[in-house]
Design a protein around this motif. Structure first.
Motif, PDB file in Angstrom:
ATOM      1  N   LEU A 102       0.825  -1.206   0.000  1.00 23.42           N
ATOM      2  CA  LEU A 102       0.000   0.000   0.000  1.00 23.42           C
ATOM      3  C   LEU A 102       0.860   1.258   0.000  1.00 23.42           C
ATOM      4  O   LEU A 102       0.507   2.261  -0.635  1.00 23.42           O
TER       5      LEU A 102
ATOM      6  N   ASP B  53      -5.755  -5.043   0.454  1.00 19.49           N
ATOM      7  CA  ASP B  53      -5.363  -4.749   1.838  1.00 19.49           C
ATOM      8  C   ASP B  53      -3.946  -5.223   2.167  1.00 19.49           C
ATOM      9  O   ASP B  53      -3.526  -5.174   3.325  1.00 19.49           O
ATOM     10  N   GLY B  54      -3.211  -5.691   1.160  1.00 20.43           N
ATOM     11  CA  GLY B  54      -1.837  -6.139   1.393  1.00 20.43           C
ATOM     12  C   GLY B  54      -1.702  -7.604   1.734  1.00 20.43           C
ATOM     13  O   GLY B  54      -0.597  -8.072   2.034  1.00 20.43           O
TER      14      GLY B  54
ATOM     15  N   LYS C 184       0.556   3.858  -3.141  1.00 22.43           N
ATOM     16  CA  LYS C 184      -0.201   5.066  -2.793  1.00 22.43           C
ATOM     17  C   LYS C 184      -0.028   6.177  -3.827  1.00 22.43           C
ATOM     18  O   LYS C 184      -1.004   6.797  -4.268  1.00 22.43           O
TER      19      LYS C 184
END
Length: 805
Positions: free
Chosen positions: A552, A582-583, A556
C-alpha cells in the motif's frame, strides 16, 4: 525356443528381485536406529532415548557428559550429511567433494578468514570450562556414531571420506552463521557505486545521510577504477550466490515477541518465535529434549552445536531474531605503487601479513591461495583467481576481531532462569548480532540486542566503503553491552523484535542493514490490541498473518498514475483490485501476483539502465531496495525515472506505464493469458532443496515440494525471497514456529518445515511438510506424562565394558 525364453524371463525376473533386495538392504542399512540397546565408550551410566511420534529424541542421562555424548550420537544418525556439508562450507572444503564449480565458494570462505579464526579460537579455549566439556562430549558422540555405522547415502554418491569432527569445525560453523547475516557484501559496493558513479541525487531514495568523511570518494588515493569495480561486482555476486550454490540455509530475518501475564489469558508470560532462515532438506533445526539431574531443556539445535540456540522448559524460554547491526566494514586500501604488499596505515607504509592455504578439488589440480591481511582485516579481493584492479579491499569483521565466547554464552542461556542470568549470557554474544527475546514463568519478559558494537569515528557512514589510508577507517573500541538496545518488563506489557531498526535509550549509534519496518508495525498493531487476552491459539493467527502495509505504501502515489495510463478494460479490472487490496498474500488471490511482478518491473524499468546488469542484480538482493522503492514512488522528480538508454527524458508516468506493460506481458507469458490462472499459490511456491538437488535427477529423489505458499515478502508469515520476476520460488521463511505459554510450558506448540530426519526414506524425512505449509502446529512434549504417552520407541545407550564408572 519357448523353453529358452521362459528360462531367460525367469533369470531376468530373478535378477530384478535380487537387485531390488540389494537396494532395499542398502537403504535399510542407512536408516536411523531408534530401538534396542547400543554401547558407547566413555559413558558412565545408561542413557535412555525415547522417540516420540515425530522422531524427536527425549534423552535422560545421569550427568551432563553422558547427556551431551548421547545427543551427539542421535544427532549424527539423523543429520550426519548436514554436519559434513556445513563444516565443509565454513572451512572452504566443498570443492574437494563437489568439484571445480564450488572452488570459488571455497576461495571466498578461505579469504574471509573463518578457518584461520577457528584455529586460533580453539587453541585459546579453556578446555575445562563447562561449555568446552559439553562440546567435547557431544563431538565424541558424533564421532562414535560415524565410526561404527555405514556412511550416509550422500557420502557414497559423492565419495566423501569419513574423518572425525572437531571443535574447530564447530567454531567455523559459527563463523558461517555470522557470515550468513552479512548484508554488507551485497550492500556497501552497491551504495558506493550509486554515490560515486551516479551522484547524490540518485542516492536520495535510499535515505542515507550524505557523509563523505572517511569514505572512498572520487579523486582520493584509494579511489576505485573500473577494474576494481569489476572485482567488487564479482564479490557481491559470489557472496550472494555462495550459499545457494552450496545448498545450505542462510539466516534472513525473524519474528519474536514476549507478552507479560497482564496481556495473556493465563496470567503468565507467553513467548513466540519464528526465526526466518533459508529452506533446505533437511531443515536447519534438530529438536531434542534433554534431561539430567539439575537440568532440563527442550531445545532446537544446529549442526555440530551441543547447545540449543532456541529452547524452553517449565521455568523459562527464549527465541532469537537477527539484530542486523552492521558488524562488517569494507575498506579500500591505498597500496604502495612500488610494493603491492604494503598499504598506507597511520602515516606510513606497512607490510601485509600473508599465509598460504591449499584447496583440494575433486577431479582437478589443487589450488594454492596466498591470503593477505592488512591492519584492517583480510584482503577479500584476493578471493579471485584473476588479479584485477589495483585497489585491495580489506574486511573488518567483528567475528574476527572480538573474543566472542559464543559457546559459553549459549551454555549459560540454556540455563538462564532469571533476567540477570539471561542478560549475562546475552552479553557474551559478540558476533553475529542477535536479539535474545526471553520470558520466564515467574512473570518476567526481556529483550537484549546482543553484539559488540564498534566505536567508529564521528561522521563516518559505514553504509559506504571506507578509505583505509585515513584513521577514519579504524575502530577505537567497543561500546558497553549496557548501552546496547534492550528492554526488561516494559510497562506496555509486550516486546516485539522483527529485525527493524532499534532505538537504544543510551543514544549509541546502531547502523545496520535492517529489514522493512512494515512487518514489525504489523506485529505491533496486532499485539497492542487491548481487547485481546493472548493465548497460543490467538497467537497462531499472528504468526500466520499474510498481510502488511508495504504494498500500500508503494502503490499510494502510483495508483493515480496507473489509472491514467492503463486503458485496457481487462487490465483496468486488475488495477481496480490493487485499489481495493489490503496487502494480504493468500494462495488464491491474484492481486499479490500482480503487485509483486509490478514491483520488480518498476525497479527494473527505473534502475537497471543506471546500475548495469551486474549491479542491478546485486541491488535486488539488498534490503536497501525495499526502502528505496516507496520513496522513489513518491518522488515524481527523481532522476531514476529517466531511461538513459533512450534520447528522450522519461517521466514517472512514462516509466510506470512501461513497468505495467512489462508486468502484463510477463504474467501472460509465464502464467497464461487469463488472469484467473494467476493465483498467488500458483506463482509462489516452496521447495525444500537438498544439497544434491543440482545433480539431475537427484532433485526428484531428495527435494521436498513444491507447495503453494501463502505469505510474502516481509509479511509476518514471511515466506519470501528476493525481489524478482514470476514465478517466485520461496527461498526463506519461518524455520520453525514456536508458542510457549508459561502457565503450562509442557503444552508448547511448534513445527518443523519438513521433518526431524535428514535420512532419505526415513519416516521422519518429510512427515511435517504438509502440516507446516498449511499453517499447522504440533505438540512439543516436555512433561514426563506426555513424553511417556507419546513414546513410539526407546533406545538405550549403555557404557562399553572399558568405559569409566
Amino acid at each position: 525356443m519357448k523353453r529358452t525364453l521362459k528360462i531367460a524371463a525367469l533369470l531376468f525376473a530373478t535378477l530384478l528381485m535380487l537387485a531390488a533386495a540389494a537396494a532395499a538392504w542398502y537403504i535399510y542399512t542407512k536408516q536411523p536406529q531408534r530401538t534396542g540397546s547400543l554401547t558407547l565408550t566413555q559413558l558412565t551410566a545408561p542413557v535412555s532415548v525415547r522417540y516420540d511420534e515425530r522422531g524427536v529424541p527425549h534423552i535422560r542421562a545421569e550427568n551432563e557428559a553422558d547427556l551431551y555424548r548421547a545427543l551427539g550420537y542421535v544427532h549424527a544418525q539423523d543429520r550426519l550429511f548436514q554436519m559434513e556439508m556445513v563444516r565443509r562450507l565454513a572451512q572452504g572444503e566443498l570443492a574437494e567433494v563437489l568439484g571445480p564449480k564450488l572452488a570459488d565458494v571455497d576461495r571466498l570462505f578461505r579469504t574471509l578468514g573463518i578457518r584461520a579464526r577457528a584455529q586460533t579460537y580453539v587453541a585459546s579455549m579453556d578446555k575445562t570450562s563447562p561449555a568446552a566439556r559439553a562440546l567435547d562430549a557431544y563431538l565424541d558422540g558424533v564421532n562414535q556414531y560415524q565410526a561404527t555405522h555405514p556412511a550416509p547415502m550422500e557420502f557414497d554418491l559423492l565419495g566423501i571420506p569419513k574423518r572425525p569432527f572437531t571443535a574447530q569445525d564447530t567454531v567455523a560453523v559459527s563463523g558461517y552463521l555470522a557470515y550468513s547475516f552479512a548484508a554488507a557484501f551485497r550492500t556497501e559496493p552497491v551504495l558506493t557505486h550509486v554515490r560515486d558513479k551516479l551522484g547524490a541525487a540518485y542516492l536520495k531514495v535510499f535515505d542515507l545521510d550524505w557523509h563523505p568523511e572517511g569514505v572512498v570518494t572520487p579523486g582520493t588515493t584509494a579511489a576505485m577504477n573500473s577494474q576494481d569495480w569489476g572485482k567488487l561486482d564479482q564479490l557481491a555476486q559470489l557472496s550472494h550466490e555462495a550459499l545457494e550454490m552450496a545448498g545450505l540455509p542462510q539466516f534472513e530475518g525473524s519474528n519474536a515477541w514476549a507478552l507479560s501475564g497482564s496481556r495473556t489469558a493465563s496470567g503468565k508470560p507467553l513467548l513466540a518465535g519464528d526465526p526466518h532462515i533459508g529452506y533446505s532438506a533437511p531443515s536447519v533445526w534438530y529438536e531434542a529434549h534433554l534431561s539430567a539431574p539439575g537440568f532440563e531443556l527442550y531445545g532446537h539445535h544446529q549442526a555440530l552445536n551441543p547447545m540449543a540456540l532456541l529452547g524452553h522448559n517449565q521455568q523459562f524460554g527464549w527465541s532469537l531474531t537477527m539484530f542486523q547491526n552492521d558488524d562488517i566494514d569494507l575498506i579500500a586500501e591505498k597500496a604502495n605503487p612500488d610494493n603491492p604488499n604494503q598499504v598506507w596505515y597511520h602515516g606510513q607504509w606497512v607490510d601485509l601479513q600473508s599465509r598460504e592455504e591449499t584447496i583440494l578439488v575433486k577431479g582437478a589440480a589443487p589450488i594454492t591461495l596466498t591470503l593477505r591481511r592488512s591492519p584492517h582485516g583480510p584482503i577479500i579481493t584476493d578471493a579471485f583467481k584473476d588479479s584485477l584492479g589495483k585497489t585491495p579491499v580489506a574486511m573488518w569483521w567483528a567475528f574476527l576481531e572480538t573474543e566472542n565466547p559464543i559457546l559459553d554464552a549459549f551454555y549459560e542461556l540454556n540455563r538462564a532462569d532469571t533476567p540477570e542470568k539471561a542478560r549475562g549470557a546475552a552479553s557474551k554474544i559478540h558476533a553475529p548480532g542477535l536479539n535474545v527475546v526471553w520470558a520466564n514463568a515467574a512473570g518476567n519478559i526481556g529483550w537484549w540486542a546482543a553484539a559488540r558494537l564498534p566505536i567508529r569515528p564521528d561522521n563516518v557512514n559505514p553504509s559506504f566503503m571506507l578509505d583505509g589510508s585515513t584513521a577514519d577507517a579504524d575502530k577505537t573500541g567497543f561500546y558497553r553491552f549496557s548501552d546496547n538496545p534492550q528492554e526488561e518488563n516494559p510497562a506496555r506489557g509486550y516486546i516485539v523484535s522483527a529485525n527493524h531498526q532499534p532505538r537504544p535509550n543510551s543514544g549509541v549509534p546502531v547502523p545496520g542493514y535492517y529489514n522493512l519496518f512494515d512487518r514489525a508495525q504489523r506485529l505491533d498493531e496486532r499485539l497492542r490490541d487491548p481487547s485481546i487476552k493472548w493465548d497460543v491459539k490467538t497467537s497462531q493467527s499472528v504468526q500466520l498473518d499474510p498481510q502488511n502495509g508495504y504494498g500500500l505504501r508503494v502503490l499510494k502515489s502510483l495508483l493515480p498514475v496507473l489509472n491514467t495510463v492503463v486503458p485496457d478494460p481487462l487490465e483496468h479490472a486488475l488495477l481496480e483490485s490493487l485499489f481495493a487490496w489490503d496487502g494480504s498474500h493468500t494462495v488464491n488471490s491474484i492481486t499479490p501476483t500482480v503487485f509483486n511482478q509490478f514491483l520488480y518491473e518498476l525497479a527494473r524499468s527505473a534502475m537497471a539502465d543506471e546500475m548495469g546488469a551486474v549491479q542491478f542484480k546485486n541491488l535486488l538482493g539488498t534490503r536497501a531496495l525495499d526502502f528505496a522503492l516507496p520513496r522513489l514512488a513518491e518522488d515524481a522528480t527523481s532522476p531514476w525515472w529517466d531511461n538513459r538508454n533512450t534520447p528522450a527524458v522519461e517521466s514517472r508516468a512514462d516509466t510506470v506505464k512501461a513497468a505495467w506493460r512489462a508486468t502484463m506481458d510477463h504474467l501472460q507469458l509465464t502464467l497464461g493469458k487469463e488472469p484467473a490462472g494467476w493465483g498467488w499459490g500458483k506463482a509462489h511456491t516452496l521447495t525444500h532443496g537438498h544439497p544434491l538437488a543440482a545433480q539431475k535427477p537427484l532433485d526428484r529423489l531428495f527435494n521436498i515440494g513444491p507447495f503453494a505458499a501463502p505469505g510474502g515478502r516481509e509479511t509476518p508469515n514471511n515466506l519470501s525471497g528476493a525481489i524478482g520476476p514470476a514465478p517466485w520460488a520461496v527461498s526463506y521463511g519461518p524455520s520453525t514456529r514456536r508458542l510457549i505459554d508459561f502457565a503450562d510450558a509442557g503444552k508448547a506448540l511448534g513445527i518443523n518445515p519438513v521433518g526431524q530426519s535428514g535420512v532419505l526414506f526415513d519416516t521422519h524425512y518429510q512427515d511435517q511438510a504438509q502440516t507446516f505449509i498449511a499453517g499447522g502446529y504440533v505438540a512439543q512434549h516436555l512433561s514426563a506424562a506426555d513424553v511417556t504417552a507419546n513414546t513410539r520407541s526407546t533406545m538405550t545407550l549403555t557404557p562399553a565394558a572399558n568405559s569409566p564408572r
